[in-house]
Design a protein around this motif. Structure first.
Motif, PDB file in Angstrom:
ATOM      1  N   ILE A   1       0.832  -0.977   0.093  1.00  0.00           N
ATOM      2  CA  ILE A   1       0.224  -0.159   0.003  1.00  0.00           C
ATOM      3  C   ILE A   1       0.751   1.398  -0.049  1.00  0.00           C
ATOM      4  O   ILE A   1       0.832   2.252  -0.767  1.00  0.00           O
ATOM      5  CB  ILE A   1      -0.939   0.022   1.261  1.00  0.00           C
TER       6      ILE A   1
ATOM      7  N   ARG B   1       3.958   1.495  -0.723  1.00  0.00           N
ATOM      8  CA  ARG B   1       4.899   1.632  -2.020  1.00  0.00           C
ATOM      9  C   ARG B   1       4.133   2.328  -3.230  1.00  0.00           C
ATOM     10  O   ARG B   1       4.646   2.930  -3.829  1.00  0.00           O
ATOM     11  CB  ARG B   1       5.353   0.153  -2.158  1.00  0.00           C
ATOM     12  N   GLY B   2       2.775   1.723  -3.156  1.00  0.00           N
ATOM     13  CA  GLY B   2       1.681   2.433  -4.313  1.00  0.00           C
ATOM     14  C   GLY B   2       1.646   3.704  -3.795  1.00  0.00           C
ATOM     15  O   GLY B   2       1.665   4.462  -4.890  1.00  0.00           O
ATOM     16  N   LEU B   3       1.400   4.240  -2.609  1.00  0.00           N
ATOM     17  CA  LEU B   3       0.782   5.627  -2.402  1.00  0.00           C
ATOM     18  C   LEU B   3       2.186   6.528  -2.851  1.00  0.00           C
ATOM     19  O   LEU B   3       1.980   7.745  -3.233  1.00  0.00           O
ATOM     20  CB  LEU B   3       0.527   5.726  -0.681  1.00  0.00           C
TER      21      LEU B   3
ATOM     22  N   GLY C   1       4.495   6.266  -5.091  1.00  0.00           N
ATOM     23  CA  GLY C   1       4.269   6.176  -6.571  1.00  0.00           C
ATOM     24  C   GLY C   1       3.449   7.331  -6.788  1.00  0.00           C
ATOM     25  O   GLY C   1       3.364   8.061  -7.801  1.00  0.00           O
ATOM     26  N   ASN C   2       2.017   7.281  -6.111  1.00  0.00           N
ATOM     27  CA  ASN C   2       0.974   8.081  -6.584  1.00  0.00           C
ATOM     28  C   ASN C   2       0.947   9.737  -6.139  1.00  0.00           C
ATOM     29  O   ASN C   2       0.778  10.308  -6.828  1.00  0.00           O
ATOM     30  CB  ASN C   2      -0.515   7.662  -6.048  1.00  0.00           C
TER      31      ASN C   2
END
Lengths: 408, 323
Positions: free
Chosen positions: A144, A146-148, A150-151
């Motif tokens: 989560i 890592r994804g955030l 990037g976003n």
């Protein structure tokens, strides 16, 4: 008289027992010294050059800081895979606040630590109260955040930061006493010698010898288990020489880095927490035997929850340090840090079954990895051979752990 | 069967059955034969790795080194054939390497009693590093003419079904047979359920644990060979990717508890289908890599949290040894 003899022989037996039961700790310290000597020789003196010592500290500070939190988590019988992602996420948030919203850096630092702590609290809630295995919770957290990250960053570097913020990581402590001492010693030792840093090194060594001598003598007087004198003196002499030596080396470059002060303060704090405070002892009791710890009172949930909050805040701090060092937040910041941190804990003697592990061991463990990485990079050994060596060292460490457990 | 008895695999399967028609209606090009075949082909390798992980996890272990086992021995095959060795010798060398690797893992875990997470973390690093540093000349080991015919393993088809899917099906049947029909399988469940109990009743726990890791390494090698033959090369840097977390996701989402002794091949298939559908749908929707990570993490957490509400853990159900 006979009593005297009995006590002496008892002490001798104790000494041998002490040596055996603490073999791992001395072995660890010995291997760090050995590795340093080896790479100092192989690199032809580059490893212990003042510039490189400074680098070594800057490169490993965040691993050491996170390893302090990870130690408590592992001692409590859990694991946190999300720390690398939290590093990236907090770095990204701090960068957005400072660069895009032009916030001053001091509140940003505070907010970032709070964000880290909140992330830890969220994960800790699921682990401690909902009783979901920490491996799964933090695996989810890792993906989560890592994804955030990037976003938030949209694949870009966000920076640069204000000078003051950068100096968290790349700054050095100011020099107060130089001019008068310079006047006394002249230029014999170099005009840029940082006397404050040297002085702190010497003071630290003196303090170490003073406190540990007091503790040792008191232990002897109460006939509790103490190390044999030779071992005690040798260990402290080595530490003192190391502190003075590094103080001297750092002083002859640019002084003590700010990060070193942060790191040192945290190490002392966590030593105090783990050995002197109730909450610290409770974590060890929990990891050692959860049932027994619950039956003797105390809510295990809250203690486990707190270890995760603590880990989150430390990972947040590490995120700030990493961002300050790179002078930008990058989407890949903190990638696979969790492995380095867990490895440092494990080399440092934390047992995966919980309940075992010391702060100093973990710090030494982190530097064993750090010195090897740094030394091999200086020698120009390819990254993949470095994997091989790291893997072997880790395997050796885990093997020693298993071997010791089988013995007892 | 009330919602109380649904269990995690039921929830995940329900999510899959809900997601599939939504994708089919909302995403143009999702429900075409071509895309369905691609989907199955892509998840086949993931599913085979999931089976290897399942064998280890059911015995209350975990194998982080699976990606190294996937990348290095098959890479060795490609490299050796490139260097002029015959295919059979290369394959023998790769299998020998896999077995040796599994033995080292298993020995450390079973006899030296080192936790599996740390052992495989270290051994995976070692094997991947060794491959890159000593065995391979380039990061991507290329296909060479000596391997002609072998690419059918990844690119051929049987009655119109792509070979990787056939291999996945075969692997499922083999592992299901092993786990459910043989004494060894029963022992693995017993060890995962209660290692000390299993040992006391006379099950040779240590050799069986070693065997689990050897099987995992060999299945990993097979998955690697299928992957290499379907793309005509072996990108050995795959070790640095997050593939291992996808594999764990498949196993955990499918409902094989990390505390061991539960679940089976069906769970792997369910987990693989959901992850495969999600990844495929997100790729069609052009969701970024970080967005995909986000979705995967959220789905994982929702699955385990729902499970923990439906089947709350207490002192009795929570086993010692939950990671």
């Amino acid at each position: 008289m006979s009593q005297e003899v009995a006590r002496n022989s008892g002490n001798d037996a104790n000494g041998a027992g002490f040596w055996k039961s603490n073999l791992r700790e001395y072995g660890l310290l010995g291997s760090l010294l050995l590795i340093m000597a080896l790479f100092e020789y192989l690199t032809g003196g580059v490893l212990l050059a003042p510039v490189n010592i400074t680098n070594l500290i800057l490169q490993n500070s965040y691993i050491v800081i996170m390893a302090l939190g990870m130690l408590l988590i592992i001692v409590g019988g859990n694991i946190d895979l999300s720390v690398g992602s939290i590093v990236g996420f907090v770095g990204a948030i701090a960068a957005t606040m400072m660069v895009d919203y032009k916030m001053p850096w001091v509140p940003v630092v505070g907010l970032s630590l709070v964000v880290g702590g909140l992330i830890g609290a969220a994960q800790g809630y699921f682990v401690a109260y909902a009783k979901i295995p920490s491996f799964i919770v933090t695996l989810g957290g890792m993906l989560i955040f890592r994804g955030l990250t990037g976003n938030i960053l949209l694949g870009q570097f966000v920076g640069p930061f204000p000078k003051d913020f950068q100096s968290i990581s790349s700054g050095f402590i100011p020099d107060f006493v130089s001019p008068p001492l310079l006047a006394i010693f002249g230029n014999g030792i170099g005009p840029n010698f940082r006397w404050t840093s040297m002085l702190i090194g010497v003071l630290g060594a003196a303090l170490l010898i003073f406190t540990s001598a007091r503790r040792w003598r008191r232990g002897r007087a109460h006939a509790t288990e103490t190390e044999p004198f030779a071992l005690f003196a040798g260990k402290n002499a080595i530490f003192a020489i190391l502190m003075i030596g590094f103080g001297y080396l750092l002083a002859s470059y640019r002084g003590l880095p700010n990060v070193l002060i942060i790191m040192g303060a945290l190490i002392l704090l966590y030593m105090f927490v783990t050995t002197r405070m109730t909450v610290g002892r409770r974590i060890y009791a929990l990891g050692g035997n959860r049932m027994a710890a619950q039956l003797t009172g105390g809510t295990s949930e809250r203690v486990i929850f707190l270890t995760f909050v603590n880990m989150g805040a430390l990972a947040g701090l590490a995120g700030l340090i990493v961002a300050a060092r790179l002078n930008s937040a990058t989407p890949s910041a903190g990638n696979s840090f969790e492995l380095d941190v867990i490895a440092a804990c494990f080399i440092g003697g934390a047992s995966a079954s919980g309940g075992v592990g010391k702060v100093m061991g973990v710090v030494i463990g982190a530097f064993v990895m750090g010195v090897m990485n740094n030394g091999m990079s200086i020698l120009g050994i390819g990254i993949y051979w470095q994997y091989v060596v790291k893997g072997l060292v880790l395997l050796a460490a885990v093997y020693v752990d298993g071997y010791q457990k089988n013995k007892t | 069967m009330g919602i109380k008895n649904l269990g995690q695999q039921g929830i995940v399967f329900a999510v899959f059955t809900a997601l599939f028609p939504i994708f089919a209606i909302a995403l143009p090009g999702f429900l075409t034969t071509a895309n369905m075949l691609t989907l199955l082909q892509n998840v086949a390798v993931l599913g085979i790795l999931g089976l290897a992980m399942a064998i280890v996890v059911i015995g209350r272990g975990i194998d982080i080194s699976l990606i190294a086992a996937l990348a290095v021995p098959p890479g060795l095959v490609l490299q050796m054939v490139q260097d002029g060795h015959s295919l059979s010798i290369s394959l023998a060398a790769a299998f020998a390497l896999s077995i040796a690797f599994g033995l080292v893992n298993g020995w450390l875990i079973a006899y030296a009693e080192v936790p599996s997470l740390f052992t495989t973390l270290a051994s995976g690093l070692f094997l991947a590093g060794l491959g890159q540093a000593a065995l391979f000349k380039l990061d991507v080991v290329q296909w060479s003419p000596g391997l002609d015919g072998f690419e059918k393993l990844g690119q051929g088809n049987l009655l119109g079904i792509p070979m990787p899917v056939v291999m996945f099906a075969l692997a499922c049947i083999a592992v299901a047979f092993l786990l459910r029909q043989t004494r060894l399988g029963a022992y693995i469940y017993a060890i995962g359920d209660n290692p000390n109990g299993a040992r006391v009743t006379g099950i040779p726990t240590r050799p069986i644990i070693v065997l689990q890791y050897v099987m995992a390494a060999l299945i990993g090698c097979a998955a690697g060979l299928i992957m290499a033959s379907s793309v005509n090369s072996m990108p050995t840097r795959i070790f640095n990717s997050t593939l291992i977390y996808d594999v764990i996701l498949v196993v955990v989402l499918g409902g094989i508890g990390l505390s061991g002794g539960r679940g089976g091949v069906v769970n792997v298939i369910i987990g693989t289908l959901l992850i495969g559908t999600m990844l495929n749908g997100m790729t069609i929707m052009d969701v970024s890599y970080s967005g995909q990570n986000l979705v995967k993490g959220v789905v994982l957490l929702i699955a385990v949290i729902t499970d923990s509400f439906l089947n709350p853990r207490n002192e009795e159900t929570a086993q010692q040894g939950d990671i």
